[in-house]
Every structure is written in structure tokens, then in C-alpha cells.
Design an enzyme around this catalytic site. Structure first.
Site, PDB file in Angstrom:
ATOM      1  N   ASP A 101      21.526  37.946 139.310  1.00  0.00           N
ATOM      2  CA  ASP A 101      20.434  38.710 140.092  1.00  0.00           C
ATOM      3  C   ASP A 101      19.627  37.542 140.711  1.00  0.00           C
ATOM      4  O   ASP A 101      18.597  38.112 141.214  1.00  0.00           O
ATOM      5  CB  ASP A 101      19.586  39.896 139.237  1.00  0.00           C
ATOM      6  CG  ASP A 101      20.588  40.906 138.483  1.00  0.00           C
ATOM      7  OD1 ASP A 101      21.515  41.197 139.366  1.00  0.00           O
ATOM      8  OD2 ASP A 101      20.270  41.073 137.394  1.00  0.00           O
TER       9      ASP A 101
ATOM     10  N   ASP B 133      18.395  46.344 138.408  1.00  0.00           N
ATOM     11  CA  ASP B 133      19.806  46.074 138.136  1.00  0.00           C
ATOM     12  C   ASP B 133      20.367  46.890 137.079  1.00  0.00           C
ATOM     13  O   ASP B 133      19.520  47.506 136.011  1.00  0.00           O
ATOM     14  CB  ASP B 133      20.052  44.503 137.894  1.00  0.00           C
ATOM     15  CG  ASP B 133      21.433  44.270 137.038  1.00  0.00           C
ATOM     16  OD1 ASP B 133      22.329  44.549 137.980  1.00  0.00           O
ATOM     17  OD2 ASP B 133      21.459  43.905 135.942  1.00  0.00           O
TER      18      ASP B 133
END
Length: 926
Positions: free
Chosen positions: A814, A612
Site C-alpha cells: 500500500d 486496505d
């Protein structure tokens, strides 16, 4: 198309859901599957013309979860597990509890299997995992259906012990025996208390409790709620009962070994002196006396050897077998035939005694257990080190005065005072003071971190310079340290998929060995003894004289005893859990928390790492990057921008103000402030009009920006947010702000690429910004403009390409992608370590630890494979040799003595554990 709900026993987290989902979807004909670990079920839609329910259930059962079909009648579990009632399934989603039970008395991996089976049979137990090497059971159960006492009784009924956490409290206010009874009743009704004994004359209460359910302060409150007072007896504070239990076991086996060694030497000299012709002249006559040898051997059997016979009895009583049965059978047979030869006239061929065999067997086996207890203790050092970090007391403010109390009694919102050099007792937020804190023991950060009002502090870290006051935010089992310890303990108890083979072998090994020993006996008794002319061979070797013949029965029996003794499943049972213990412990020491053996095994198979962007590769907050002056100096332009943004709450404005502060620029207050939505800010200061914002804002105000267009586009291509600054309708310059990379992001990506990984980045940012960040860190595959809910789908696409994917994120937005990936890796500070969706948690905000985690997993798996190879190799080679396979092919004929077999058995377990401990010497380098 048919839809059905299948009840699953054993799911505990989001990763379990994914495993069940993948197993169901792997069946041809299944169109949809949705698992819910909280409800303990999976909903499946499938085409009945292609597959059926039984095929789906078997696919799920192959993942080692217990499968039950929900129907109107009683659900039927697979693989012979105990059936449960419909009411259990409905209530099973009630109050789920976890208990960590420390077990004593296990002698091999079969013991762990026996306890695990017994616990899983209990109505209300969701899952149970027993680790032989750390002597601990982790049990998840429904507290509406079963309590901890029942779990402990199931273990003690099998003949094993459970180490309890006890405390003695001083109780005030009792006036008679009825008071003591009332307190006992109140305590026993308190959740987490397993037993209570209150003495009126001594004015004290002895309580056994589960610290994961109730803290000491909760026990005190239960007593105070019925009208009495409770305080701790100082001498009982912080007793490490597990450590004491382990030390007691080491001491016990040491004493047993000393007794066995002291007696085994004279017994061996005496018995071998009579039975071996060439040794007889050198042996004192007194040691050749049958009665003396009988007395000495009986002492060995009754004291050091007693544990094996007691363990065998308890096991057989409950229909289970373990290593004790092998030892008891072998030593018992040698002792019994020796006693018979001493006191009964069975003929010349049965005049031999084998007291030396029994005594030496017990001596070597006890030595093995002593060494095993020592080495097993070393594998759990990581947990003990973590526990040792905790502060014992805390100083809190009560009615304006400082009061020192046990750390267990600190409550949320208490004001805690910490002086220089003291440990911070619990997690909290600083409200007063300035200091530097050494957080290395938790985060691995070597440099002290400055703390002032508003900053968070972590329990067990050390206050270095100034005195601070902070408000406690997390106490007891909620602190960062407690969560780290719990994660490591859970990881060390969970089993890796590679351990399934070892467990299957250990579970069926004892019966197989006894059958093999029986076949060996029959072969040598009916065929081998005569065919290979054993008596002639032994006389030629000087092992016996013509006047002392050996019988086929005794010869065959000795070989079968050797087979029993050399066959040790301990090495197989220790191979995996000891490596996982050391691996997860070493990870914890390096700020890497690995949630079990499955994560370790999967991590070494990875080929793709997906990062990420925000908060993982970048700092997650904008910072000033560029100041371009059109009129005046850079500091002049920055001062104008900072004046304009001083009244703004926008993150970009904060970045500009921080940039000005870093350059020591004084920023005065404005006279007027006006925010223009979507365009920027307009202010008035000292009679001047200052603006900062977009191109559109400048053009609308008649300001020519042609000369800076190229520079603006250049900055934007680099992923920066560029803003124009003007004063009195004249362009002054450009300010650029961006989310900057973390220190080690570029080096971490390069290291992973060197290791052969494909590295990708996923972000919700626009393509231009994402590509710019990707270029800076060296990532070619950039997935941009991806919404949080779509990140999991992107990971799934990579998996569809045949890749083994790790997702690295912050564990919040996430979470779906972390669960979808083969290994979820969460980046988090020391106070954010319990991210359920990740299998690996990196305590430090350092992405370079991703490479360390992968290296650690490969190191651990290699060690497991080494251990399993040598354990299986030992048994594969040792058992045939013990059975006499080399006898016909060697000159002189080769046979293993039972005592030598015992020594080899002990050596195998110790060597496997020692091989694992070598991991502790390896340093994880970036």
C-alpha cells in the site's frame, strides 16, 4: 513545452516528494512533475506560454523547502538562502546523515530561529530544525561536505552549548605516550566520533560520539583494530547526559532566583521608601543609603543578571537578536540611570534611583526561566519513559557458557538467554523454550503473549513465565524501541504548518519591539509628559512630593523599559512545539506513533478514511469458517479434508489443518498424495480415495453436486472459498475457508462513521468477496479488483472529489497509496514501526487506533490554537497597556510598573506550557 530539473533542499521522505509534486502541479501550465527526495530534485514539464520557471519555483518555495535552479552556472537559491556550488548539488546526494544535537542556553523562540538559520547556511546541510521547548536540533547533512564538529561549532559560536554523549573506556596494552596518540588518531578517523582524549598514565580514553552513527561496540572495535583492548568503566554506564544538563539548568536558575529574591526585597524597600512619600516613614534608614543599594543591585546584575548580558553580547557579535536583548536593554537602562544618579550630580529631577526596577525585573525573569525549565522538562517525559524501558545488560552464550555484557555490545546472531522476570534486551527470534511475554510497554497489549520456537520477541518487553533462548536479529538503533524513540524524537522536532506564523512573529519580534519602545519613549518625552501633566498627577497620587520632581526623560524611559520587558516572544514560541511534544508523547504511550506536527495538523482535517482489506481489516490469513456435512458428521467431513490437505503447502490447506487441530481431530498420514493444479487434491488413505476441490474436480470424477449448489453459492456470496469433499466418489460435504475479520474491525468502522467520516475499503479481491467483507464491517463504498499500483490512483480520485483522505494499510503493497493520501496510516507490529511511506504508525494491529489517532490530532491542534490565541492575546493587550495607552482614560491614571511587567511576562510562558500539560490528563477512549 520546456523540461527542467529544479534542485530542492530539505526533502527527506516520500511525503516530501508528494508535497513538492503537488506544489508544482498546482501551477497553471505545469503538465508533469516528478520529485525524487534521494536526488534532491524535481523534474517539471511546463507550457512556457502559460507560466515560467520563477512562478513554479515560488510555488515550491511556499512549501518551506529551499529551491535552487540547476544550471551551468552557480545555482541561485530563493528567499535569500546561501548560494551553493554545483559540486555541492552533485555530491549532496552522497552520504546523508542525521544528527540529533541537544542544545543548552536557549532563552526564547528567537534563539531557535537564530540557530536554525546558522545551521542552514552551512555548506552541506540539507535541512535543520530546532525545537526551543525540547532544546534539540535535528540536522540532515552530507557527510562528504560537513561533519558534526562543524555543526556543533556553528552552535557554540552563537553562544549556545551542545550536550555531548561521552564515554570513558579503560584501555589496555599501552606502553608509552605514542600509543595514546595512535589510539586518538584511530578514534578521530572513526565515523561518529567527534572527539577523543586518551591518557597513557590513567590508561583510559574519554570519547564524545554520536550514538546514531556508531555504537559503543564500534568504538571499542576501533581501539582493538589498532592492537589495544577496551572495556567500559562500570561507574560510567548509561549516563543520561541530556537529563543531567536539564537538571543542571534547573539548579542554576533556582540558585539565581534565590539570590535575586534575597536581594530584591531590601533593594525594593529602600528605593521605594525614598521615592514614595507615604512609604518613607516605614522604611529603615540604612536601606535608603545610595551606596548600599548600589552594592546590592550590582550583585544582582553580576550574578543572576549576568546571563542576559552575556547572551546579548554573543548574539550581537554574530548579528542575531533574542530575548536576552530585551531583558538586558530594560534592566541595563534602569541600573545605568540609577548609578548615574548615585555618583553624579545631574540635578534634582535626576536624583531618583531605580535599583528596585532592575532588581525586581531580574528576579521575576529568573523566576520565569526557573519555572519554564521545570515545565519544559515535563513535556519530554514521554521520551525519558521510553528510554527507561531499555535493558541495561544482556546474557549471551559464548563458547557454550553464559556471559553478561552491556546491551550495547550485543551483536546480530548472538544467542541470548532470558530468565523469568527479566527484560528482553534486544529484538530476536526464539530458538528454544516456552514462555509468556508482557509486551504492553511496546504494543499496548494488556495480556501476556505466548512465545515458543520461531516466534519473534521485542526488546524492552518482560519475560513472565519460562526461560527462553533467542537469536538476536535487531540490535542497537535497529531495535523496535530505538525506532520508536527515534520516531518520537523526530516528530517532536519537526514543525507543523501552523507554527510558521509563530516562527515569523518570533523571528522579527525583537526588532519590532525595540522600535515600538523607541516610539513610546519619543511620544512620552516630547508630547505625553507635558500634555497629560504627569508631575501633577503623580503628586496627587502621593507617588512623589513637590520637592522631588520627575524628569520627562526618566518617565519616558521607564515606560519604554516596561514595553521591552512585557514583550515576550517565548509564549508564542512555546505554543506549538510544547503541544506537539505532549501530543506525540501521549500517542507513543498509546501505541500511536505520529511523525511530526504536519501529520497532526492534517489528521484533524480528514473527512474520508480508506482501509486496505487484507492484513488491515482482516487478519490476512485464511481460517476455517464453515463445515457442512452431507454424509456423516461435521467432524467426519473435516477429518477427511484435513487428511487430504496434510501433504499440501497451500494456505487454504493450512487453514483446514488448523481448524482440525482446534477441534482436537487426529489427522493421520496418507498413503498417496496428488495435487491437481487449479482443481484440488486427491489422496489415498486406508484404501479409500479422498478428494477435496472445486466443482469441476467433482464433476470430472462423476460426482453429482446438484444438491449442494445453492449452499455453495450462498457461502461464496459471503466472500468465502468453498471446497467440496468426497470419499470413494461419494459427496461427503463442504468446507469453507475465508480471510476473517480482525476483532475490532467492525467496531472501529462504526466509531469512525459516528465521528462523521466517510469510510471506504480498497482491495485486489474480486467484487463478490470484497462486497461481503464490506457488508460485514459496515462499509458501503467498496473499491474491488484494484491492483497495488492502482491504489494510489483510486485515492487520487477521491481527492479530486474534494475529500481529505487518510489511507490505512500495511505499509508494503500500500506504500504508493499511503504516500498519495493526505495522511498515510500504517498498521504494523512493534517490529515494523519505521514505515517510511506513512505519517502515522499504529504499533498494535488494532484498527480502532485510527479513531484514537484522529481524536489525538484534534486534541493537539485545539491545544495549539488555544496556546497561540493566549500568546498573541497577551502581547496584543500587554504591549499597548505597557506603552501607557490607558493613562489618559483612567482615574487615577494607570501605568504598569516594569517589575509587574516582568512578572506578567514570566506568567505568560508558564501558563502556555501548563495549559499544554493538561493534555496529559486526558485519556484516549475508543
Amino acid at each position: 513545452m520546456e523540461n527542467i530539473t529544479i534542485k530542492i533542499k530539505g526533502m527527506m521522505c516520500g511525503h516530501c516528494e508528494k508535497t513538492i509534486h503537488d506544489a508544482a502541479m498546482s501551477v497553471k501550465g505545469v503538465k508533469k512533475a516528478s520529485a525524487d527526495f534521494k536526488k534532491g530534485e524535481v523534474k517539471v514539464s511546463f507550457d512556457t506560454s502559460v507560466t515560467d520557471l520563477e512562478v513554479i519555483k515560488k510555488a515550491i518555495a511556499a512549501t518551506d523547502y529551499q529551491v535552487m535552479e540547476e544550471s551551468e552556472s552557480c545555482p541561485v537559491p530563493l528567499q535569500g538562502k546561501e548560494a551553493v556550488t554545483q559540486s555541492e548539488i552533485k555530491e549532496g546526494a552522497g552520504k546523508l546523515r542525521k544528527a540529533a544535537l541537544h542544545i543548552t542556553g536557549m532563552s526564547c523562540a528567537s534563539c531557535a530561529q537564530n540557530i536554525e538559520r546558522a545551521l542552514n547556511k552551512i555548506n552541506g546541510v540539507r535541512s535543520a530544525s530546532v525545537n526551543f521547548s525540547i532544546e534539540k536540533a535535528m540536522v540532515e547533512y552530507d557527510s562528504d561536505l560537513v561533519n558534526q564538529k562543524t555543526l556543533e561549532k556553528a552552535i557554540t559560536d552563537l553562544g549556545y552549548g551542545v550536550v555531548k554523549r561521552d564515554i570513558t573506556l579503560k584501555v589496555g596494552g599501552m606502553h608509552c605516550a605514542s600509543c595514546a596518540i595512535n589510539i586518538e588518531k584511530a578514534l578521530l578517523k572513526t565515523e561518529g566520533v567527534t572527539s577523543a582524549n586518551v591518557s597513557f598514565p590513567l590508561e583510559q580514553a574519554r570519547i564524545s560520539y554520536d550514538p546514531e552513527i556508531i555504537p559503543i561496540s564500534g568504538i571499542k572495535k576501533a581501539i582493538e583494530d589498532v592492537g589495544y583492548t577496551a572495556s567500559e568503566k562500570i561507574e560510567k554506564l548509561e549516563a543520561d547526559r541530556e537529563q543531567r544538563a536539564r537538571e543542571a539548568e534547573i539548579k542554576r536558575q533556582k540558585i539565581n532566583f534565590i539570590i535575586a529574591l534575597t536581594l530584591a526585597i531590601p533593594i525594593s524597600l529602600g528605593d521605594m521608601g525614598r521615592n514614595i512619600a507615604w512609604l518613607s516613614p516605614y522604611t529603615p534608614l540604612i536601606l535608603q543609603n545610595d551606596i548600599l543599594l548600589f552594592i546590592l543591585a550590582t550583585i544582582v546584575m553580576l550574578f543572576p543578571g549576568r546571563q542576559f548580558f552575556e547572551g546579548t553580547y554573543r548574539g550581537l557579535k554574530h548579528g542575531v537578536t533574542d530575548m536576552n536583548l530585551l531583558i538586558a536593554t530594560g534592566t541595563g537602562a534602569a541600573y545605568t540611570i540609577s548609578v548615574a544618579a548615585t555618583f553624579l550630580d545631574l540635578g534634582e529631577a535626576y536624583s531618583h534611583t531605580y535599583y528596585d526596577t532592575a532588581a525586581l525585573l531580574i528576579m521575576f525573569i529568573v523566576l520565569g526561566r526557573y519555572l519554564e525549565a521545570l515545565t519544559k522538562g515535563k513535556t519530554s517525559e514521554a521520551i525519558r519513559k521510553l528510554m527507561g524501558l531499555a535493558a541495561k545488560t544482556a546474557r549471551i552464550i559464548v563458547n557454550g557458557e553464559e556471559k553478561e555484557i552491556p546491551v550495547e555490545d550485543v551483536a546480530v546472531d548472538n544467542i541470548v538467554v532470558v530468565r523469568p522476570g527479566e527484560k528482553i534486551p534486544v529484538d530476536g527470534k526464539v530458538i528454544e523454550g516456552l514462555t509468556a511475554v508482557d509486551e504492553s510497554m511496546i504494543t499496548g497489549e494488556s495480556l501476556p503473549v505466548e512465545k515458543t520456537a520461531g516466534d519473534e520477541v521485542i526488546g524492552a518487553t518482560i519475560n513472565k513465565t519460562g526461560m527462553i533462548r533467542f537469536k538476536a536479529t535487531k540490535v542497537g538503533s535497529d531495535t523496535a524501541l530505538a525506532q520508536i524513540i527515534r520516531l518520537v524524537e523526530n516528530a517532536q522536532t519537526q514543525k507543523a504548518p501552523i507554527q510558521r506564523l509563530a516562527d515569523i512573529v518570533a523571528g522579527h519580534f525583537i526588532l519590532a519591539v525595540h522600535m515600538l519602545a523607541l516610539l513610546t519613549f519619543f511620544f512620552w518625552f516630547f508630547i505625553g509628559f507635558e500634555y497629560f501633566d504627569v508631575p501633577a498627577t503623580f503628586m496627587a497620587m502621593g507617588e512623589m512630593s513637590a520637592s522631588t520632581p520627575i524628569s520627562p526623560f526618566l518617565f519616558a524611559l521607564l515606560i519604554s523599559i516596561t514595553v521591552l520587558i512585557i514583550s515576550c516572544p517565548c509564549a508564542v514560541g512555546l505554543a506549538t512545539p510544547t503541544a506537539i511534544m505532549v501530543g506525540t508523547g501521549k500517542g507513543a504511550e498509546n501505541g500511536i506513533l505520529i511523525k511530526g506536527g504536519e501529520a497532526l495538523e492534517r489528521a484533524q482535517k480528514l473527512d474520508t478514511i480508506v482501509f486496505d482489506k487484507t492484513g488491515t481489516l482482516t487478519k490476512g490469513e485464511p481460517a476455517l469458517t464453515d463445515v457442512v456435512a452431507i454424509k456423516g458428521t461435521e467432524n467426519d467431513v473435516l477429518k477427511l479434508a484435513a487428511i487430504a490437505e496434510k501433504g499440501s503447502e497451500h494456505p487454504l490447506g493450512e487453514a483446514i489443518l488448523n481448524g482440525a487441530k482446534a477441534r482436537s481431530i487426529d489427522v493421520p498420514d496418507t498413503d498417496e498424495f496428488k495435487a491437481i493444479p487449479g482443481k484440488g487434491v486427491e489422496v489415498r488413505y486406508d484404501g479409500k480415495r479422498i478428494m477435496i476441490g472445486t466443482r469441476k474436480l467433482m464433476i470430472e470424477n462423476g460426482i453429482d453436486i446438484t444438491q449442494v449448489n445453492n449452499k455453495m453459492e450462498e457461502l461464496e456470496r459471503e466472500g468465502k472459498t468453498a471446497m467440496l469433499v468426497s470419499k470413494d466418489n461419494e459427496l461427503a460435504g463442504i468446507i469453507a475457508v475465508a480471510d476473517t475479520l480482525k476483532e475490532n474491525s467492525k467496531e472501529a468502522v462504526q466509531e469512525l462513521r459516528k465521528m462523521g467520516f466517510t469510510v471506504a475499503m480498497i482491495t485486489g479481491d474480486n467484487k463478490r468477496t470484497a462486497d461481503a467483507i464490506g457488508k460485514q464491517v459496515g462499509i458501503d463504498r467498496v473499491l474491488s479488483e484494484v491492483l497495488p499500483e492502482d491504489k494510489a490512483a483510486e485515492v487520487k480520485k477521491l481527492q479530486a472529489e474534494g475529500k481529505k483522505v487518510a489511507m490505512v494499510g500495511d505499509g508494503i503493497n500500500d506504500a504508493p497509496a499511503l504516500m498519495q493520501s493526505d495522511v498515510g496510516i500504517a498498521i504494523g507490529s512493534g517490529t515494523d514501526v519505521a514505515i517510511e511511506s506513512a505519517q502515522i504508525v499504529l504499533i498494535k494491529n488494532d484498527v480502532s487506533d485510527v479513531a484514537k489517532a484522529v481524536k489525538l490530532s484534534k486534541l493537539t491542534l485545539n491545544k495549539i490554537k488555544q496556546n497561540l490565541f493566549w500568546a498573541f492575546f497577551y502581547n496584543s493587550v500587554g504591549i499597548p497597556i505597557a506603552a501607557g495607552i490607558l493613562y489618559p482614560f483612567t482615574q487615577p491614571p494607570f501605568l504598569i510598573n516594569p517589575a509587574l511587567a516582568a512578572a506578567a511576562m514570566a506568567a505568560s510562558s508558564v501558563s502556555v506550557t501548563t495549559n499544554t500539560l493538561l493534555m496529559k490528563r486526558i485519556k484516549l477512549k475508543r
